[in-house]
Motif scaffolding. Structure first.
Motif, PDB file in Angstrom:
ATOM      1  N   GLU A 153      59.549   3.379   6.847  1.00 49.11           N
ATOM      2  CA  GLU A 153      60.469   2.526   6.094  1.00 49.11           C
ATOM      3  C   GLU A 153      61.379   1.727   7.023  1.00 49.11           C
ATOM      4  OE1 GLU A 153      62.619   4.403   2.843  1.00 49.11           O
ATOM      5  OE2 GLU A 153      61.077   5.954   2.795  1.00 49.11           O
ATOM      6  N   VAL A 154      61.960   2.401   8.010  1.00 51.57           N
ATOM      7  CA  VAL A 154      62.872   1.717   8.942  1.00 51.57           C
ATOM      8  C   VAL A 154      62.109   0.674   9.744  1.00 51.57           C
ATOM      9  CG1 VAL A 154      64.389   2.013  10.949  1.00 51.57           C
ATOM     10  CG2 VAL A 154      64.488   3.654   9.060  1.00 51.57           C
ATOM     11  N   THR A 156      59.356  -0.919   8.960  1.00 51.30           N
ATOM     12  CA  THR A 156      58.971  -2.033   8.091  1.00 51.30           C
ATOM     13  C   THR A 156      60.159  -2.937   7.804  1.00 51.30           C
ATOM     14  OG1 THR A 156      57.223  -0.701   7.091  1.00 51.30           O
ATOM     15  CG2 THR A 156      57.963  -2.632   5.849  1.00 51.30           C
ATOM     16  N   GLU A 157      61.310  -2.350   7.505  1.00 53.06           N
ATOM     17  CA  GLU A 157      62.486  -3.164   7.193  1.00 53.06           C
ATOM     18  C   GLU A 157      62.903  -4.009   8.396  1.00 53.06           C
ATOM     19  OE1 GLU A 157      67.009  -2.617   5.613  1.00 53.06           O
ATOM     20  OE2 GLU A 157      65.406  -1.441   4.716  1.00 53.06           O
ATOM     21  N   LYS A 160      60.264  -6.869   8.935  1.00 52.92           N
ATOM     22  CA  LYS A 160      60.095  -7.866   7.882  1.00 52.92           C
ATOM     23  C   LYS A 160      61.020  -9.052   8.110  1.00 52.92           C
ATOM     24  CE  LYS A 160      58.331  -5.687   3.742  1.00 52.92           C
ATOM     25  NZ  LYS A 160      58.654  -5.245   2.384  1.00 52.92           N
TER      26      LYS A 160
END
Length: 193
Positions: A153-154, A156-157, A160
């Motif tokens: 998650e980290v 990807t964020e 992005k």
């Protein structure tokens, strides 16, 4: 009279590893606690040697780290840009207090590689000289997590976010009218395709 008994306590739910607000053997000097992450000033060499790179991110490229080291060596800016991002989560096995933790580096591998190359070059030139101010610490943000899925998650964020194009940097020296033409054309292409 009967002795007082302690109230029964329910077992605590599983939580992410607790980083206390103290200096850390890998992350370095504690700076701030934001609740969802903590900030430390780390020794880049120790952080790089002690924190594995998250396996599901892009491959480490020595040429990218070398280019960053060259750019940093000629830069007048003290210190390293941005923060290195690490996720710390509970690992299998036991450690202190019955729980061990694992850290994975999700952002900053090339900056740490650049530090390693640059520090090695400086030490080769003058082994007795200390590294210049700003070279000995790098900011690291540590996200506590229940498991390794938080690393995805980290990562990807962070990735992005749209990267800054060379033309948008102040040093590009592109005339304003030329930049307006290029920005307009890019905007039309983005809307059309």
């Amino acid at each position: 009279t009967a002795p007082a008994t302690a109230p029964a306590t329910a077992p605590a739910p599983a939580t992410a590893p607790a980083l206390d607000n103290a200096d850390h053997p890998v992350f370095g000097r504690f700076l701030a606690d934001f609740g969802y992450k903590k900030i430390f000033a780390a020794d880049p060499a120790r952080l790089y040697a002690s924190t594995p790179i998250y396996k599901k991110q892009r491959t480490f490229r020595t040429e990218r780290a070398s280019a960053m080291a060259r750019a940093k060596s000629s830069s007048g800016v003290t210190g390293w840009p941005g923060t290195i991002s690490v996720v710390e989560y509970a690992a299998s096995g036991t450690g202190a207090a019955g729980q061990s933790t694992k850290n994975v580096l999700v952002d900053g591998q090339h900056r740490l590689g650049a530090y390693t190359l640059l520090a090695r070059q400086m030490k080769a030139k003058n082994p007795e000289a200390p590294l210049p101010p700003g070279m000995t610490e790098i900011l690291v943000e540590v996200y506590p997590a229940l498991d390794e899925s938080k690393a995805a998650e980290v990562f990807t964020e962070i990735n992005k976010a749209e990267p800054c194009k060379l033309i948008d940097l102040p040093q590009s020296k592109v005339p304003n009218d030329t930049k307006k033409i290029i920005d307009g054309a890019a905007d039309k292409l983005r809307r059309r395709f």
